[in-house]
Scaffold this active site. Structure first.
Site, PDB file in Angstrom:
ATOM      1  N   ASP A   1      -7.318  25.480 -43.712  1.00  0.00           N
ATOM      2  CA  ASP A   1      -6.286  25.470 -42.681  1.00  0.00           C
ATOM      3  C   ASP A   1      -6.366  24.211 -41.829  1.00  0.00           C
ATOM      4  O   ASP A   1      -5.436  23.911 -41.079  1.00  0.00           O
ATOM      5  CB  ASP A   1      -6.428  26.697 -41.768  1.00  0.00           C
ATOM      6  CG  ASP A   1      -6.028  27.982 -42.476  1.00  0.00           C
ATOM      7  OD1 ASP A   1      -5.255  27.899 -43.435  1.00  0.00           O
ATOM      8  OD2 ASP A   1      -6.496  29.056 -42.075  1.00  0.00           O
TER       9      ASP A   1
ATOM     10  N   ASN B   1      -1.645   8.424   2.237  1.00  0.00           N
ATOM     11  CA  ASN B   1      -1.497   8.635   0.796  1.00  0.00           C
ATOM     12  C   ASN B   1      -2.664   9.400   0.193  1.00  0.00           C
ATOM     13  O   ASN B   1      -2.492  10.192  -0.730  1.00  0.00           O
ATOM     14  CB  ASN B   1      -1.337   7.293   0.080  1.00  0.00           C
ATOM     15  CG  ASN B   1       0.023   6.691   0.344  1.00  0.00           C
ATOM     16  OD1 ASN B   1       0.854   7.309   1.024  1.00  0.00           O
ATOM     17  ND2 ASN B   1       0.259   5.499  -0.171  1.00  0.00           N
TER      18      ASN B   1
ATOM     19  N   VAL C   1       0.838  -1.204   0.000  1.00  0.00           N
ATOM     20  CA  VAL C   1       0.000   0.000   0.000  1.00  0.00           C
ATOM     21  C   VAL C   1       0.869   1.249   0.000  1.00  0.00           C
ATOM     22  O   VAL C   1       0.560   2.254  -0.644  1.00  0.00           O
ATOM     23  CB  VAL C   1      -0.946  -0.015   1.222  1.00  0.00           C
ATOM     24  CG1 VAL C   1      -1.815   1.226   1.226  1.00  0.00           C
ATOM     25  CG2 VAL C   1      -1.809  -1.253   1.193  1.00  0.00           C
TER      26      VAL C   1
ATOM     27  N   ASN D   1       6.218   8.391  -0.492  1.00  0.00           N
ATOM     28  CA  ASN D   1       6.024   6.955  -0.721  1.00  0.00           C
ATOM     29  C   ASN D   1       7.323   6.189  -0.516  1.00  0.00           C
ATOM     30  O   ASN D   1       7.350   5.147   0.125  1.00  0.00           O
ATOM     31  CB  ASN D   1       5.523   6.701  -2.150  1.00  0.00           C
ATOM     32  CG  ASN D   1       4.062   7.042  -2.295  1.00  0.00           C
ATOM     33  OD1 ASN D   1       3.713   8.198  -2.425  1.00  0.00           O
ATOM     34  ND2 ASN D   1       3.214   6.046  -2.228  1.00  0.00           N
TER      35      ASN D   1
ATOM     36  N   GLU E   1       8.117   5.917   3.153  1.00  0.00           N
ATOM     37  CA  GLU E   1       7.270   4.937   3.842  1.00  0.00           C
ATOM     38  C   GLU E   1       7.764   3.516   3.577  1.00  0.00           C
ATOM     39  O   GLU E   1       7.888   2.699   4.495  1.00  0.00           O
ATOM     40  CB  GLU E   1       5.824   5.047   3.354  1.00  0.00           C
ATOM     41  CG  GLU E   1       5.090   6.303   3.807  1.00  0.00           C
ATOM     42  CD  GLU E   1       3.825   6.555   3.004  1.00  0.00           C
ATOM     43  OE1 GLU E   1       3.329   5.608   2.344  1.00  0.00           O
ATOM     44  OE2 GLU E   1       3.339   7.694   3.000  1.00  0.00           O
TER      45      GLU E   1
ATOM     46  N   THR F   1      -3.681  12.833   3.996  1.00  0.00           N
ATOM     47  CA  THR F   1      -2.717  13.817   4.490  1.00  0.00           C
ATOM     48  C   THR F   1      -1.695  14.195   3.426  1.00  0.00           C
ATOM     49  O   THR F   1      -1.148  15.280   3.463  1.00  0.00           O
ATOM     50  CB  THR F   1      -2.008  13.334   5.775  1.00  0.00           C
ATOM     51  OG1 THR F   1      -1.266  12.156   5.453  1.00  0.00           O
ATOM     52  CG2 THR F   1      -2.995  13.053   6.872  1.00  0.00           C
ATOM     53  N   ASP F   2      -1.445  13.340   2.437  1.00  0.00           N
ATOM     54  CA  ASP F   2      -0.644  13.764   1.288  1.00  0.00           C
ATOM     55  C   ASP F   2      -1.518  14.376   0.208  1.00  0.00           C
ATOM     56  O   ASP F   2      -1.131  15.327  -0.460  1.00  0.00           O
ATOM     57  CB  ASP F   2       0.092  12.571   0.655  1.00  0.00           C
ATOM     58  CG  ASP F   2       1.326  12.191   1.449  1.00  0.00           C
ATOM     59  OD1 ASP F   2       1.554  12.812   2.510  1.00  0.00           O
ATOM     60  OD2 ASP F   2       2.048  11.286   1.009  1.00  0.00           O
TER      61      ASP F   2
ATOM     62  N   ASP G   1      -1.111  33.811 -37.629  1.00  0.00           N
ATOM     63  CA  ASP G   1      -1.669  34.631 -38.695  1.00  0.00           C
ATOM     64  C   ASP G   1      -1.382  36.083 -38.369  1.00  0.00           C
ATOM     65  O   ASP G   1      -1.293  36.449 -37.206  1.00  0.00           O
ATOM     66  CB  ASP G   1      -3.192  34.474 -38.740  1.00  0.00           C
ATOM     67  CG  ASP G   1      -3.597  33.183 -39.410  1.00  0.00           C
ATOM     68  OD1 ASP G   1      -2.725  32.545 -40.000  1.00  0.00           O
ATOM     69  OD2 ASP G   1      -4.788  32.836 -39.332  1.00  0.00           O
TER      70      ASP G   1
ATOM     71  N   ASP H   1      -7.739  29.996 -39.633  1.00  0.00           N
ATOM     72  CA  ASP H   1      -9.154  30.331 -39.542  1.00  0.00           C
ATOM     73  C   ASP H   1      -9.990  29.750 -40.680  1.00  0.00           C
ATOM     74  O   ASP H   1     -11.178  29.546 -40.527  1.00  0.00           O
ATOM     75  CB  ASP H   1      -9.362  31.850 -39.442  1.00  0.00           C
ATOM     76  CG  ASP H   1      -8.586  32.608 -40.529  1.00  0.00           C
ATOM     77  OD1 ASP H   1      -8.062  31.950 -41.450  1.00  0.00           O
ATOM     78  OD2 ASP H   1      -8.514  33.836 -40.467  1.00  0.00           O
TER      79      ASP H   1
HETATM   80 MG    MG Z   1      -7.798  36.641 -43.908  1.00  0.00          MG
END
Ligand code: MG
Ligand code: ADP
Length: 973
Positions: free
Chosen positions: A702, A793, A291, A764, A767, A796-797, A338, A698
């Site tokens: 394109d 994990n 764990v 981790n 631990e 509290t973390d 552009d 645009d």
């Molecule tokens: Mg244009």
């Protein structure tokens, strides 16, 4: 009203029949009472099919994650162990509860993130241009009703089903509906059999399909769920849930951690048994270890961080469409932007005209058609003050051409429209009228370049409404960014009527006596190359090479001032050209002259270019405009430095192969006169040189370049629907500076993810080391139960990690070069930090355990597990504070600059204390109540880790000061 036929077979009807069936007026559209009636009766034009993954599958997905599977395994083994000795399997139940709780939390977070993404997508839904109550208006597509007349043009995504009532070279891609990716030509004037298949009903347009080319008008025949698309909407999976590269890698990491923790478990058990350890004790140890090794809280924190990142971006006007973009943005090394509208304001004002004999300078601001023509004769034999525009035939025909060959509209807003607009505070603006400058009363619908021409003509009293009435458009060849030309053919009508405006009579008198006229405007070089004659006062003469040269000089003169230049020409026609002749008709034209149009720079763009330069991001301008125009603007924005940078034109790109283009792409700061297909080659060339490219676009064409770019960026205001669909991100304000802001947010998100990864994983490792050592230290038990470790994990973390995720950007995020997107998340010392801090954390914990266990103090001895547990938690609180910055000490950072962290640290500490002092929690978590001195010991020991981290910072600062060349920031020129 309720007798509107909804079951008509529209493709069988003629235009007139369709119009009659829907009770609308092709000249003026629906009246407002009809609109409100129909909206009330038929509702909004929306698809309410299901979007995205189903709730169930999101929920199930929470439990298919390896980490959770492992926890379930731990719960089962733990239950087995408890039941064997006849005790209640409390831990197993608690773990199962936490697994389920975590699944629910994950579900809530993920479905909210998904909804937020769907909402962002909805924000991007298009506006449509309609004809209502005799006026052209732009409305939200959801407000469309059956019978509305909708203007359709290239790049648009069709918002409802409709019968065409007008079409010009219209080509539509119906892939969304038929799966056919090739375009289909559409014709308003055809009629089809009842059983014609969907893909062949060429007089109909369908919702969700895309206009590739041309222009038209359609009569809305079905909206919302009644459309062909609506009928299959339930099959659509509109919102794609994409994992970011980091999420993928973290997924892989947790898999690796699970596997290695299982291996570790096997080793501990094997070694323990070999040393004659007790199997049950070893099993207990290894459950805790398994764990401890896995960062259960991490995926949720990453999801939330990315979601918060997209929200911060949208507040800065960058709308993320694909989640991976959030991360990639931080790595962008090249922005291809552009020019028009992104680096400039796209508020065009025509300032100069040159014709054969005259030059005009026109005053005025914005789109308000009020301004003076300062005229002079080029030959110079007449005083400027003697001239007025009505004496200059050339100028008048040019203005007429600019109005007739025009697809946009100039409108004066009415008082109601203005007071209807929401005020900045979001309430209705009720203040009396003259609060805005007169020019803001005028607005354009359509292309700003064309709007500028309408304003220009209006300054000479040449009104669009008059021209459309007397010069009715009978054919046209639309503008495309590839052609850079547009032509309209007009038939001249009833000019001898009583009420014909004076301007129209004048123009008609100046034009040759022909029934039809073609008016053409576009890039001056192209227009001029098709001209063999020239307008000289009221006559048409032959064009000479020397005259062409002088036009080119005028053109370069205007362009090098940063102006967009258009050339105008016309052609009198005896008869209406056929469809075939049309393709070839822009020839042997009569040259009229040039117009220079000013497009002011965006001031914020200049600043943003500087910021991105310091951040190691280069900016390249891409435009269809003339190279001199582009160059002048790029120079003013500091994008282009004449000494070191190159300008490439579309023609030059045509002549290069991909290798040649790749070789010079990085030195090129301006691409001018390019077509959309060049954009694709430019992105590819830059990518081959190792650049991470963000590219704006645009237009319809394109889309391929936007897809190819690492970040495809569409324009929220002027962009076509097709380009938006292809993009990763949309600029809600079309502004270059927004791209830079988004890259800054992207970098911050990435930095924050790294920040909490180092915070979480460090703990981790600590631990695991502490727990793995216990069988060899003779404590006779594991200090931490799996339940306590999960608590650490996840809670509290986890809580402080979330707060670290909203840490504001460090001051230097935009002062360093970008990091490569494929960079390992543990790169630049992160992995080493995690190991180092983990080891120190572990060693410190072992020392603490040794101290309290063997201290001879019976209370300490008895409470050693709780002391260890509490110290680990509190130490992580200090570590969270220390992780805020790599270089700054805790005391150097303002605690309120990230209030969430402060609150979460206090909150979590209080929770931890509750675990010790609330009897029921104490029982549940198997802790003891600590005395004040024991608690003091926990806090004291916790400080050691923080102290270490802070000392490291001081040391590395001293180090980089005494070894300045190692500094990672390389200043850009
Ligand atoms: Mg244009
Ligand atoms: P940009 O990439 O800057 O948006 P465009 O592709 O819109 O450039 O325009 C390229 C060129 O085409 C312009 O320089 C101008 O000469 C011409 N042009 C632009 N708009 C129009 C229009 N509406 N009609 C005719 N010609 C146009």
């Amino acid at each position: 009203m309720n007798n509107l036929p909804t079951k008509q077979i529209w493709h069988m009807l003629t235009i007139d029949q369709a119009i009659a069936a829907l009770d609308t007026n092709p000249e003026s559209g629906l009246e407002s009472w009809q609109i409100s009636d129909r909206q009330a009766a038929y509702g909004r034009n929306e698809l309410n099919g299901k979007l995205g993954r189903s709730k169930l599958s999101i929920f199930v997905d929470q439990f298919t994650n390896v980490m959770l599977l492992m926890l379930i395994g731990v719960a089962v083994v733990s239950a087995g162990l408890d039941l064997r000795v006849g005790s209640f399997p409390k831990d197993a139940i608690a773990i199962a509860a936490i697994v389920i709780l975590n699944g629910i939390l994950g579900y809530v977070q993920e479905s909210r993130a998904e909804e937020a993404l769907a909402a962002l997508k909805r924000m991007a839904t298009p506006n449509v241009r309609v004809l209502r109550a005799g006026k052209v208006a732009e409305i939200r597509s959801a407000e469309l009703v059956v019978g509305d007349i909708v203007f359709v043009d290239a790049g648009m995504q069709i918002a409802a089903d409709g019968r065409l009532i007008e079409s010009v070279k219209l080509k539509v891609r119906e892939g969304a509906l038929t799966g056919e990716s090739q375009g289909v030509n559409k014709f308003a004037d055809q009629i089809f059999d009842e059983d014609e298949s969907l893909g062949d009903r060429c007089n109909m347009l369908f919702q969700g399909t895309e206009v590739l080319r041309g222009r038209g008008m359609m009569l809305v025949t079905a909206i919302g769920m009644q459309t062909e698309l609506g009928k299959i909407a339930n099959l659509l999976q509109d919102v794609e849930q994409e994992e970011t590269p980091l999420q993928k890698r973290m997924g892989e990491l947790s898999q690796a951690l699970v596997i290695s923790s299982l291996v570790l478990v096997a080793i501990v058990i094997a070694v323990g048994l070999w040393r004659n350890g007790d199997f049950v004790k070893l099993l207990n140890t290894s459950l805790s270890m398994a764990v401890a090794a896995v960062p259960e809280g991490l995926p949720a924190v990453i999801t939330v961080t990315l979601a918060l990142g997209t929200q911060r971006m949208v507040r800065r006007k960058a709308l993320i469409r694909k989640l991976p973009a959030v991360e990639t943005l931080g790595s962008v090394t090249m922005i291809c932007s552009d020019k028009t509208g992104t680096l400039t304001q796209n508020k065009m004002v025509a300032e100069n005209i040159f014709t054969t004999n005259y030059a005009a300078q026109i005053s005025g601001t914005g789109y308000e058609p009020i301004g003076e023509f300062a005229l002079s004769r080029l030959a110079g034999d007449m005083l400027a003050s003697d001239l007025n525009i009505y004496q200059c035939a050339e100028l008048q025909i040019l203005l007429a051409a600019s109005v007739i060959c025009n697809d946009s509209y100039l409108q004066k807003r009415t008082v109601e429209q203005i007071s209807d607009r929401p005020s900045p505070r979001g309430k209705k603006d009720l203040s009396p009228l003259p609060i805005r400058s007169p020019e803001s009363l005028w607005k354009i619908i359509g292309d700003p370049t064309e709007g500028a021409l309408l304003t220009l003509a209006g300054k000479a009293n040449f009104w669009q409404t008059h021209f459309t009435q007397y010069f009715s458009r009978v054919a046209e060849i639309p503008f495309t960014p590839e052609r850079k030309l547009m032509s309209a053919i007009a038939a001249i009508k009833d000019i001898d009527a009583e009420d014909t405006p004076e301007t129209i009579r004048m123009i008609a008198a100046l034009l040759p006596n022909k029934p039809y006229f073609l008016f053409c405007k576009g890039s001056p070089e192209l227009v001029l190359s098709q001209c063999d004659r020239i307008q000289i006062d009221k006559q048409i003469g032959l064009i000479t090479t020397s005259y062409k040269t002088s036009v080119n000089i005028q053109n370069t003169l205007l362009a090098s001032k940063g102006m967009r230049v258009l050339g105008f020409a016309y052609l009198p026609l005896e008869k209406l050209p056929t469809e075939d002749e049309l393709a070839d008709i822009e020839k042997n034209l009569v040259w009229l002259g040039l117009a220079g149009i000013r497009d002011a720079l965006r001031m914020e763009a200049a600043a943003a270019v500087q910021i991105s330069r310091r951040a190691g991001i280069h900016t390249t301008m891409i435009t269809g405009d003339h190279q001199l125009t582009a160059q002048a603007i790029a120079r003013d924005l500091n994008i282009f430095y004449p000494d070191s940078d190159r300008v490439l034109t579309g023609q030059e790109i045509e002549l290069m192969d991909d290798n040649e283009l790749t070789a010079i792409a990085q030195q090129t700061a301006v691409y001018a006169r390019v077509s959309p297909e060049h954009k694709l080659r430019i992105v590819q060339a830059l990518q081959r040189s190792g650049e991470i490219v963000a590219m704006t676009g645009d237009g319809v064409n394109d889309a391929p370049a936007l897809k190819q770019a690492n970040i495809g960026i569409a324009m929220g205001i002027t962009g076509t629907d097709v380009s938006k669909e292809a993009s990763d991100m949309i600029l809600l304000d079309d502004n270059y500076a927004t791209i830079v802001a988004a890259t800054e947010e992207g970098r911050t998100v990435y930095a924050n993810i790294r920040r909490f990864i180092k915070y979480i994983l460090g703990s981790n490792v600590g631990e695991v080391i502490a727990i793995a050592s216990t069988p060899f230290l003779g404590f006779g038990a594991v200090p931490l139960t799996p339940l306590q470790i999960l608590w650490m994990n996840l809670v509290t973390d986890g809580v402080p990690a979330l707060a670290l995720a909203v840490e504001p950007a460090e001051a230097d995020v935009m002062e360093r070069p970008p990091f490569h997107p494929q960079e390992n998340i543990f790169a630049r010392g992160l992995g080493w930090y995690i190991l180092r801090i983990g080891v120190i954390f572990g060693v410190q914990t072992i020392a603490l355990m040794e101290l309290v266990y063997n201290s001879g103090n019976p209370s300490w001895h008895e409470h050693w597990k709780t002391i260890t547990f509490t110290t680990l938690c509190i130490a992580q609180m200090g570590h969270a504070l220390a992780c805020r910055s790599d270089s700054k000490l805790i005391i150097e950072l303002s605690p309120i600059s990230n209030p969430y962290l402060l609150v979460s640290v206090i909150f979590t500490t209080v929770l931890q204390l509750a675990l010790l002092y609330v009897p029921s929690l104490r029982q549940f978590f198997g802790t003891d109540a600590l005395s004040a001195s024991e608690l003091g010991l926990c806090f004291g020991f916790s400080m050691l880790l923080v102290l270490w981290v802070e000392l490291e910072k001081i040391f590395s600062r001293w180090w980089s000061k005494s070894h300045p060349s190692k500094s990672p920031v390389k200043p850009q020129p």
